[in-house]
Motif scaffolding. Structure first.
Motif, mmCIF file in Angstrom:
data_model
loop_
_atom_site.group_PDB
_atom_site.id
_atom_site.type_symbol
_atom_site.label_atom_id
_atom_site.label_comp_id
_atom_site.label_asym_id
_atom_site.label_seq_id
_atom_site.Cartn_x
_atom_site.Cartn_y
_atom_site.Cartn_z
ATOM 1 N N TYR A 150 0.841 -1.202 0.000
ATOM 2 C CA TYR A 150 0.000 0.000 0.000
ATOM 3 C C TYR A 150 0.879 1.256 0.000
ATOM 4 C CZ TYR A 150 -2.769 3.707 2.260
ATOM 5 O OH TYR A 150 -3.366 4.902 2.584
ATOM 6 N N GLU A 151 1.870 1.281 0.876
ATOM 7 C CA GLU A 151 2.759 2.436 0.971
ATOM 8 C C GLU A 151 3.576 2.602 -0.305
ATOM 9 O OE1 GLU A 151 4.984 1.749 4.503
ATOM 10 O OE2 GLU A 151 3.299 2.221 5.850
ATOM 11 N N ARG A 152 3.929 1.484 -0.932
ATOM 12 C CA ARG A 152 4.669 1.542 -2.189
ATOM 13 C C ARG A 152 3.826 2.180 -3.289
ATOM 14 N NH1 ARG A 152 6.465 -4.058 -4.425
ATOM 15 N NH2 ARG A 152 6.594 -4.451 -2.169
ATOM 16 N N LEU A 153 2.539 1.868 -3.315
ATOM 17 C CA LEU A 153 1.637 2.467 -4.301
ATOM 18 C C LEU A 153 1.528 3.974 -4.104
ATOM 19 C CD1 LEU A 153 -1.268 -0.147 -4.254
ATOM 20 C CD2 LEU A 153 0.277 0.286 -6.177
ATOM 21 N N VAL A 154 1.385 4.396 -2.845
ATOM 22 C CA VAL A 154 1.256 5.828 -2.550
ATOM 23 C C VAL A 154 2.523 6.568 -2.956
ATOM 24 C CG1 VAL A 154 1.049 7.522 -0.695
ATOM 25 C CG2 VAL A 154 -0.405 5.485 -0.682
ATOM 26 N N ARG A 155 3.679 6.016 -2.591
ATOM 27 C CA ARG A 155 4.948 6.678 -2.928
ATOM 28 C C ARG A 155 5.139 6.770 -4.434
ATOM 29 N NH1 ARG A 155 6.971 3.766 1.685
ATOM 30 N NH2 ARG A 155 7.619 2.058 0.317
ATOM 31 N N GLN A 156 4.744 5.711 -5.165
ATOM 32 C CA GLN A 156 4.894 5.716 -6.617
ATOM 33 C C GLN A 156 4.007 6.779 -7.245
ATOM 34 O OE1 GLN A 156 7.095 3.890 -8.326
ATOM 35 N NE2 GLN A 156 6.471 4.776 -10.283
ATOM 36 N N ALA A 157 2.773 6.894 -6.763
ATOM 37 C CA ALA A 157 1.853 7.909 -7.299
ATOM 38 C C ALA A 157 2.390 9.309 -7.028
ATOM 39 C CB ALA A 157 0.471 7.734 -6.675
ATOM 40 N N ASP A 158 2.911 9.545 -5.827
ATOM 41 C CA ASP A 158 3.475 10.851 -5.489
ATOM 42 C C ASP A 158 4.697 11.156 -6.350
ATOM 43 O OD1 ASP A 158 1.626 11.557 -3.565
ATOM 44 O OD2 ASP A 158 2.728 10.619 -1.931
ATOM 45 N N GLN A 159 5.515 10.128 -6.546
ATOM 46 C CA GLN A 159 6.730 10.300 -7.346
ATOM 47 C C GLN A 159 6.388 10.692 -8.786
ATOM 48 O OE1 GLN A 159 9.486 6.981 -7.081
ATOM 49 N NE2 GLN A 159 10.385 7.470 -9.061
ATOM 50 N N GLU A 160 5.283 10.167 -9.312
ATOM 51 C CA GLU A 160 4.873 10.457 -10.681
ATOM 52 C C GLU A 160 4.053 11.735 -10.778
ATOM 53 O OE1 GLU A 160 2.815 7.045 -12.096
ATOM 54 O OE2 GLU A 160 4.559 5.728 -11.962
ATOM 55 N N GLY A 161 3.775 12.352 -9.641
ATOM 56 C CA GLY A 161 3.007 13.590 -9.638
ATOM 57 C C GLY A 161 1.510 13.394 -9.784
ATOM 58 N N ASP A 162 1.051 12.151 -9.609
ATOM 59 C CA ASP A 162 -0.388 11.873 -9.689
ATOM 60 C C ASP A 162 -0.971 12.034 -8.286
ATOM 61 O OD1 ASP A 162 -2.942 11.047 -10.233
ATOM 62 O OD2 ASP A 162 -2.342 9.283 -11.390
ATOM 63 N N HIS A 163 -1.127 13.283 -7.857
ATOM 64 C CA HIS A 163 -1.573 13.555 -6.495
ATOM 65 C C HIS A 163 -3.027 13.151 -6.278
ATOM 66 C CE1 HIS A 163 2.216 15.523 -5.908
ATOM 67 N NE2 HIS A 163 1.979 16.398 -6.880
ATOM 68 N N ARG A 164 -3.838 13.228 -7.324
ATOM 69 C CA ARG A 164 -5.232 12.818 -7.171
ATOM 70 C C ARG A 164 -5.316 11.347 -6.819
ATOM 71 N NH1 ARG A 164 -9.275 12.881 -12.241
ATOM 72 N NH2 ARG A 164 -7.927 11.130 -12.765
ATOM 73 N N LEU A 165 -4.601 10.488 -7.558
ATOM 74 C CA LEU A 165 -4.633 9.056 -7.290
ATOM 75 C C LEU A 165 -4.039 8.745 -5.918
ATOM 76 C CD1 LEU A 165 -5.327 6.236 -8.247
ATOM 77 C CD2 LEU A 165 -3.110 6.137 -9.426
ATOM 78 N N SER A 166 -2.972 9.435 -5.574
ATOM 79 C CA SER A 166 -2.356 9.248 -4.260
ATOM 80 C C SER A 166 -3.348 9.553 -3.153
ATOM 81 C CB SER A 166 -1.117 10.143 -4.118
ATOM 82 O OG SER A 166 -0.629 10.118 -2.789
ATOM 83 N N CYS A 167 -4.075 10.653 -3.291
ATOM 84 C CA CYS A 167 -5.051 11.050 -2.266
ATOM 85 C C CYS A 167 -6.242 10.100 -2.229
ATOM 86 C CB CYS A 167 -5.522 12.478 -2.510
ATOM 87 S SG CYS A 167 -4.290 13.741 -2.115
ATOM 88 N N ILE A 168 -6.648 9.583 -3.385
ATOM 89 C CA ILE A 168 -7.750 8.620 -3.424
ATOM 90 C C ILE A 168 -7.363 7.351 -2.673
ATOM 91 C CG2 ILE A 168 -9.003 7.036 -4.946
ATOM 92 C CD1 ILE A 168 -9.181 9.300 -6.986
ATOM 93 N N ILE A 169 -6.170 6.858 -2.940
ATOM 94 C CA ILE A 169 -5.688 5.650 -2.262
ATOM 95 C C ILE A 169 -5.640 5.870 -0.758
ATOM 96 C CG2 ILE A 169 -3.702 4.123 -1.942
ATOM 97 C CD1 ILE A 169 -3.057 4.533 -4.911
ATOM 98 N N ARG A 170 -5.111 7.020 -0.347
ATOM 99 C CA ARG A 170 -4.998 7.302 1.085
ATOM 100 C C ARG A 170 -6.373 7.512 1.730
ATOM 101 N NH1 ARG A 170 0.412 10.949 2.104
ATOM 102 N NH2 ARG A 170 1.101 11.047 -0.052
ATOM 103 N N THR A 171 -7.296 8.097 0.981
ATOM 104 C CA THR A 171 -8.634 8.334 1.534
ATOM 105 C C THR A 171 -9.360 7.024 1.816
ATOM 106 O OG1 THR A 171 -8.826 10.472 0.407
ATOM 107 C CG2 THR A 171 -10.867 9.418 1.112
ATOM 108 N N ILE A 172 -9.335 6.099 0.842
ATOM 109 C CA ILE A 172 -9.986 4.806 1.059
ATOM 110 C C ILE A 172 -9.267 4.027 2.148
ATOM 111 C CG2 ILE A 172 -10.680 2.632 -0.008
ATOM 112 C CD1 ILE A 172 -10.840 4.072 -2.685
ATOM 113 N N GLY A 173 -7.926 4.076 2.117
ATOM 114 C CA GLY A 173 -7.145 3.364 3.120
ATOM 115 C C GLY A 173 -7.341 3.903 4.522
#
Length: 299
Positions: free
Chosen positions: A110-133
């Motif tokens: 889960y943390e790897r997914l969030v870090r990857q999304a942040d690294q790619e600048g996809d903040h919307r997807l990162s926030c969605i993952i964190r919100t559901i989590g």
């Protein structure tokens, strides 16, 4: 008057389910399951034996859980067309202690997914993952999280005829406020498309699938509902309160919640069985010692 088992009655069943407030995805699945049965019997007679044969056919090709799911849809259809006597009992399934490890998303992944999304600048997807989590909400409920709800730190969700209130953790509120400022969003739904419409679950699904490949996480583990399962396991491991967890997830039955708390760690399940019942001190050596003493006395 009984309805005939036809494609026409299947369309009627679709409308019947819709009128009973079933979600579109559920309706599509039920109709698909009934259509599979109609293809199985073709033009054959519809009776209890035919449905029983179909149940055996499903059990020989699908998992018990999948078979039960398809039979639930079929039994509902049979009741709809006035053929309740044709309904069959569902297979009895033993409650599992743990789930398939290939399907369980771990905290590290889960943390790897969030870090990857942040690294790619996809903040919307990162926030969605964190919100559901962080909340355990369903992906279809994301639209209920608005800019206004951040001020209240509470989200009111009306789903399946039930109203529940979801508390937003302070850390999540801080994260989402920062995201809203970056997106210049001052009101309404937080997670939207470029056109301003609430983001669709299919968009989230495809984005997560693409992300998991780059993050080195198995695709079979990455789908929105699995984040909900991860929330449930993490909450239960921390609080051990399955009743409150059921409230957070919006479950009317604790048995439903129990499935969310299953772990894939077989060894962990084995450790819970170590209650000292098998480590009772053996009397074998003592008995052997006594036998030796008895022999010496006899000599």
């Amino acid at each position: 008057m009984r309805k005939k088992c036809t494609k026409g009655s299947l369309e009627g069943y679709r409308l019947f389910l819709k009128n009973h407030d079933m979600k579109a995805n559920t309706i599509a699945k039920y109709v698909r399951d009934v259509r599979k049965f109609l293809e199985f019997i073709q033009d054959g007679s519809l009776d209890h034996d035919a449905v029983a044969r179909y149940r055996d056919y499903l059990l020989s090709r699908y998992k018990d859980t999948s078979t039960c799911s398809m039979l639930v849809a079929l039994n509902g259809y049979l009741k709809y067309i006035g053929r309740k006597e044709c309904c069959v009992r569902l297979p009895r399934i033993q409650q599992q202690l743990f789930q398939d490890e290939s399907r369980e998303l771990t905290r590290e992944e889960y943390e790897r997914l969030v870090r990857q999304a942040d690294q790619e600048g996809d903040h919307r997807l990162s926030c969605i993952i964190r919100t559901i989590g962080s909340t355990g909400i369903r992906v279809s409920e994301l639209s209920a999280i608005t800019v206004e709800s951040l001020g209240q730190k509470t989200v009111c969700i009306n789903s399946k005829g039930k109203v529940r209130h979801i508390l937003l953790p302070a850390s999540l509120v801080t994260l989402l406020k920062k995201y809203c400022r970056r997106q210049n969003r001052t009101s309404g739904c937080i997670f939207v498309t470029r056109t301003g419409r609430p983001i669709d679950r299919r968009n989230i699904w495809s984005s997560m699938k693409a992300l998991c490949r780059r993050a080195g996480v198995e695709e079979s583990k990455v789908f929105p509902h699995n984040l909900r399962h991860l929330f449930a396991r993490c909450f239960y491991e921390k609080e051990k309160d399955i009743v409150r967890l059921a409230d957070y997830l919006g479950h009317s039955s604790v048995e439903t919640t129990r499935r969310y708390t299953m772990t894939s760690q077989i060894e962990e399940c084995r450790r819970t069985l170590e209650m000292g019942m098998a480590t009772v001190r053996s009397a074998g050596k003592l008995c052997g010692h006594n036998r030796k003493n008895n022999k010496k006395k006899a000599l």
